[in-house]
Every structure is written in structure tokens, then in C-alpha cells.
Design a protein around this motif. Structure first.
Motif, mmCIF file in Angstrom:
data_model
loop_
_atom_site.group_PDB
_atom_site.id
_atom_site.type_symbol
_atom_site.label_atom_id
_atom_site.label_comp_id
_atom_site.label_asym_id
_atom_site.label_seq_id
_atom_site.Cartn_x
_atom_site.Cartn_y
_atom_site.Cartn_z
ATOM 1 N N LEU A 120 21.926 -29.247 -77.744
ATOM 2 C CA LEU A 120 23.079 -28.563 -78.336
ATOM 3 C C LEU A 120 23.136 -28.786 -79.841
ATOM 4 N N ALA B 56 27.305 -25.615 -67.959
ATOM 5 C CA ALA B 56 28.206 -25.577 -69.112
ATOM 6 C C ALA B 56 27.452 -25.373 -70.427
ATOM 7 N N LEU B 57 26.139 -25.679 -70.421
ATOM 8 C CA LEU B 57 25.347 -25.523 -71.651
ATOM 9 C C LEU B 57 24.944 -24.074 -71.884
ATOM 10 N N ASP C 21 29.960 -17.411 -67.858
ATOM 11 C CA ASP C 21 31.405 -17.537 -67.674
ATOM 12 C C ASP C 21 31.969 -16.388 -66.828
ATOM 13 N N ARG D 138 31.628 -17.429 -63.166
ATOM 14 C CA ARG D 138 32.620 -18.396 -62.699
ATOM 15 C C ARG D 138 33.868 -17.621 -62.309
ATOM 16 N N GLY D 139 34.295 -17.788 -61.103
ATOM 17 C CA GLY D 139 35.490 -17.083 -60.664
ATOM 18 C C GLY D 139 35.216 -15.692 -60.149
ATOM 19 N N VAL E 103 35.491 -19.627 -55.609
ATOM 20 C CA VAL E 103 34.194 -20.163 -55.195
ATOM 21 C C VAL E 103 33.481 -20.652 -56.449
ATOM 22 N N GLY E 104 33.036 -21.882 -56.413
ATOM 23 C CA GLY E 104 32.380 -22.458 -57.577
ATOM 24 C C GLY E 104 31.017 -21.846 -57.831
ATOM 25 N N ASP F 255 33.698 -25.421 -62.230
ATOM 26 C CA ASP F 255 32.932 -24.182 -62.377
ATOM 27 C C ASP F 255 33.523 -23.070 -61.514
ATOM 28 N N ARG F 256 34.826 -23.180 -61.218
ATOM 29 C CA ARG F 256 35.465 -22.168 -60.400
ATOM 30 C C ARG F 256 36.247 -21.158 -61.222
ATOM 31 N N SER F 257 36.356 -21.368 -62.526
ATOM 32 C CA SER F 257 36.968 -20.361 -63.391
ATOM 33 C C SER F 257 36.276 -20.446 -64.748
ATOM 34 N N PRO F 258 36.351 -19.385 -65.562
ATOM 35 C CA PRO F 258 35.630 -19.390 -66.842
ATOM 36 C C PRO F 258 36.007 -20.595 -67.704
ATOM 37 N N ILE F 259 34.996 -21.237 -68.296
ATOM 38 C CA ILE F 259 35.252 -22.442 -69.085
ATOM 39 C C ILE F 259 36.086 -22.124 -70.324
ATOM 40 N N TYR F 260 35.890 -20.922 -70.911
ATOM 41 C CA TYR F 260 36.642 -20.637 -72.132
ATOM 42 C C TYR F 260 38.147 -20.609 -71.853
ATOM 43 N N ILE G 110 29.211 -28.506 -74.048
ATOM 44 C CA ILE G 110 29.263 -27.121 -73.571
ATOM 45 C C ILE G 110 28.644 -26.196 -74.610
ATOM 46 N N ASN G 111 28.344 -24.983 -74.188
ATOM 47 C CA ASN G 111 27.734 -24.002 -75.074
ATOM 48 C C ASN G 111 28.685 -23.658 -76.237
ATOM 49 N N THR H 243 30.729 -20.500 -75.862
ATOM 50 C CA THR H 243 31.842 -20.619 -74.913
ATOM 51 C C THR H 243 33.060 -21.235 -75.602
#
Lengths: 301, 120
Positions: free
Chosen positions: A181, A203-204, A223, A226-227, A284-285, B5-10, B44-45, B48
């Protein structure tokens, strides 16, 4: 100045003894982003990485690399102009084993046009890699770490790590993620990380490519994934009715109750509809979504 | 903070910073971390992190000072508290009442419990 490269594949197929390892793959890696290449063992990740880096000739279709100081699109295979700008680090290391570490470093410094000796020195210190030891005498963890150092210090406009950090323990992998990073922030470039450690690496990433059996399952901003999955639980008939219009990734039944994992965006209207039908909706992850998307069998469409 | 990781990190980043503002952990007009510092700190990125911060700028919670960085907006705490007050009954009280009904706690017992706190 950005030198990041764009990668495209067009109908890319690679076969081993007739069996397809990559099957008519069309994808595009946007420049200057960290992309994840996810897939189960044997899904074609390493074949794709090797083909993008020009280590392997496509059987059909082609790989095109463009942008930065490369100008127009070129194919990487047997093309030194392209391959000098692409760095692939594999877990096997591709290193001459009988020479000391410092010799591998000076060879890389001579071959890599964007090599940064300060970065290499700092990382060798941080990973505590002994310079005078022969590579074959290094532990698996230190060998992996040496690969990571070579990959980062090369600062190649297209850098590919193919599971190259699997031999490292958790603290060393965290060191790698931090170094990646930090150096990416300083010199943005196109990075492809191939892995099956989804939860650790996700996350990276900015984008993901998911492969299964040599085929593209999905390519998406991470992203956005996710969700995107939802689990729908309730009376079987109601679950079936509600999920009829969605891609169903997995189903389970217990008596009259059914649980379905679906892929799709549930807007508030749909959520209200589900609640009114007596259904429970849960997230759901990413890890579970990945497992369902690449499951060996299943009811996915 | 740990991201799930179940919803957007942002969105999780934006929510965390909002909570820090509501609780006062981040003061108004205080400078927040740069997106690169934030990305490095939480591993994290950077794109993001930048997206999470951009969302807060859009919502008027953070503002940019060119060449210096990002700061908490002067009215951010009031703005966020008003928003959370509006959804307090729906998000916090209603689920509590549903749970109380399900397990058989009479509402008068809840009222009595609340009164024992005095008039906060």
C-alpha cells in the motif's frame, strides 16, 4: 507522471493437452488500480498470470498491454519492450537457487528499468533477509519475502503477485500488505494480486476478477460485490416465489423452511415485499459470496 | 476498527467518522487523517478510503481546504445528531418494543425502568 499499464484480453484461451485452462476470457484491467484475481485452486489464476506476463503463448485470442510509455497496444509474448515493464512474482520464485541473495538483487537491478534500490534495501531490512545467504538456504517464508521485495522494488508498471506470499507467516504477510500500500501510494501502478485468501486481502483491492474453471465468473469493483449477495429465509413456497427473478447461488432446505443465497441488488421496495411475505433477508459476506460463485456444483445460473 | 465484508467498506468508513463526530471524538473544524494515512492505518485500498471521504464531503460533514486537507464541518455534529434523532424511534425504540412483546415484558415495566434513570 503515471506509467501504469492497461491490460486487455480478447477471447483468450490456453489449453493443456487439449483441456482448456483458460476459456475465451475477455477482461480489462484498468490502469493504476489494485486488482484481485480470485479463484479456487485450478481455476486458471496462475495460467492467466503467466500469459499476461508473456511467459506463455495464448492458444487462441490475445493479450494486449497498452498505456504509459508503451503507447499503442502490444502483445507481451516474446516482446522485451513489454516484458521489461511487467513483473510477475510467483511462489516458486523463478530464482537461481545457487547464488547469494545480493546477486539476485543486483541481477534484478540490472534488468528492471524502474528498479528502486532504496526500496529494495529498506524492504530487505524489514523482512530480515540475509544478503549473503544462498537462496536455496533460505526458509520458505524468507524465499517468499525475497520474491515480494523483488516485485515491489521493480516498480513495474504492471506488477503481478501470483500467490507469492503464501509461504509467509501472518506478521510477514501484514508487512507485505503495508509495504504494498505504501509503495503503491507513492508510485501508483497496475497491480494484480492472485489469491484465495479472500477475506484477508479484499480490503486492499479496488477491483476483482473471479475465475472458475478457466472462465470469467464476474469482474466488478470489490465494494460493489460487498452487500450484493443476500440470504432469503422463510417458508419454501414464499422463498421460491421471491427468488424466481434472481440468480440463486445456493439453496438449503430444512423441513418446510428454505434458505436461498441470491445475487442481486435489493432495493427498499423489494425488501418491503420480502418482509411482507414473512421472509428474513440477511447480508452475505464477500468470502461466502466467493465460495458460492465458485462452488464445484450447485444451483447457480 | 475492523471492517466486515458484508457491506461496502467506503460506507463503513463514512459511518465510523460520523460516529466519531457525534460522540465528540472528532471536534468540529478538526483536521481528519488524509485518505492515504487512513488507508495505510486501516490497511485498505486508498481509492476506497477516498470514496468514503468524498461521500462525507458531499453530505456536508467534511470540507476541503485546498492543499491542506480535510476538516470536520462547523455544523457537522448538529447535522448528524438531527439526522439520528429523526431515526431514533424507528431504529432503536421500535425494535426494543418488538423484542419486549416477543418475550413478554409489559411496556409499563420498560417505562418504570426508564424513569429510574431520572429525567436525563
Amino acid at each position: 507522471m503515471t506509467t501504469a499499464l492497461t491490460v486487455r484480453t480478447e477471447e483468450l484461451s490456453v489449453r493443456f493437452a487439449g483441456a482448456p485452462a483458460l476459456d475465451r476470457l475477455d477482461l480489462r484491467l484498468a490502469p493504476g488500480k489494485i486488482h484481485g484475481l480470485l479463484g479456487r485452486n485450478g481455476s486458471g489464476k496462475s495460467t492467466l498470470a503467466a500469459t499476461l506476463a508473456g511467459f506463455r503463448r495464448p492458444d487462441e485470442g490475445r493479450v494486449l498491454i497498452e498505456g504509459g510509455d508503451l503507447g499503442t497496444a502490444q502483445e507481451p509474448y516474446e516482446n522485451a519492450v513489454v516484458t521489461s515493464r511487467v513483473c510477475l512474482i510467483r511462489e516458486s520464485g523463478d530464482l537461481v537457487e545457487a547464488v547469494p541473495v545480493k546477486q539476485a538483487i543486483s541481477l534484478a537491478a540490472a534488468l528492471r528499468p524502474y528498479w528502486d534500490a532504496d526500496v529494495a534495501g529498506a524492504l530487505l531490512d524489514r523482512f530480515e533477509i540475509p544478503l549473503n545467504k544462498k537462496i536455496q538456504k533460505l526458509s520458505r517464508g524468507k524465499k517468499s519475502a525475497l520474491g515480494v521485495v523483488l516485485g515491489l522494488a521493480a516498480r513495474a508498471p504492471l506488477t503481478i503477485f501470483d500467490e507469492s506470499y503464501l509461504g509467509m507467516d501472518v506478521p510477514s504477510r501484514n508487512l507485505f500488505y503495508d509495504a504494498l500500500l505504501a509503495d503503491y501510494t507513492e508510485v501508483p501502478r497496475t497491480i494484480l494480486l492472485s489469491t484465495h485468501l479472500v477475506s484477508e486481502v479484499s480490503a486492499l483491492l479496488e477491483e476483482v476478477v473471479i475465475l472458475d474453471n478457466g472462465r470469467l465468473v464476474t469482474q466488478s469493483p470489490v465494494d460493489a460485490l460487498r452487500g450484493r449477495g443476500a440470504s432469503i429465509v422463510g417458508p419454501a413456497a414464499a422463498v421460491d416465489e421471491f427468488t424466481a427473478g434472481f440468480a440463486v447461488l445456493a439453496e438449503e432446505r430444512l423441513g418446510g423452511t428454505k434458505s436461498a443465497t441470491i445475487l442481486g441488488d435489493l432495493d427498499p421496495a423489494l425488501l418491503g415485499q420480502a418482509t411482507a411475505a414473512g421472509l428474513e433477508v440477511g447480508p452475505v459476506g464477500l468470502q461466502d459470496l466467493f465460495v458460492h460463485l465458485t462452488a464445484p456444483t450447485g444451483a447457480r445460473s | 476498527m475492523v471492517f466486515d465484508d458484508r457491506s461496502p467498506i467506503y460506507l463503513q468508513i463514512a459511518e465510523q467518522i460520523k460516529t466519531d463526530i457525534v460522540t465528540g471524538a472528532l471536534a468540529e473544524d478538526e483536521q481528519v487523517m488524509s485518505t492515504n494515512q487512513y488507508a495505510a492505518f486501516y490497511r485498505i485500498n486508498p481509492a476506497t478510503a477516498a470514496k468514503g471521504f468524498a461521500q462525507l464531503v458531499d453530505e456536508g460533514v467534511l470540507y476541503k481546504r485546498r492543499g491542506i486537507g480535510m476538516f470536520v464541518a462547523p455544523n457537522a455534529r448538529d447535522l448528524l445528531r438531527t439526522g439520528r434523532r429523526d431515526s431514533f424511534f424507528a431504529d432503536v425504540v421500535d425494535p426494543m418494543i418488538r423484542e419486549a412483546k416477543a418475550i413478554g415484558i409489559p411496556l409499563k415495566d420498560i417505562l418504570q425502568h426508564i424513569r429510574s434513570y431520572g429525567d436525563a
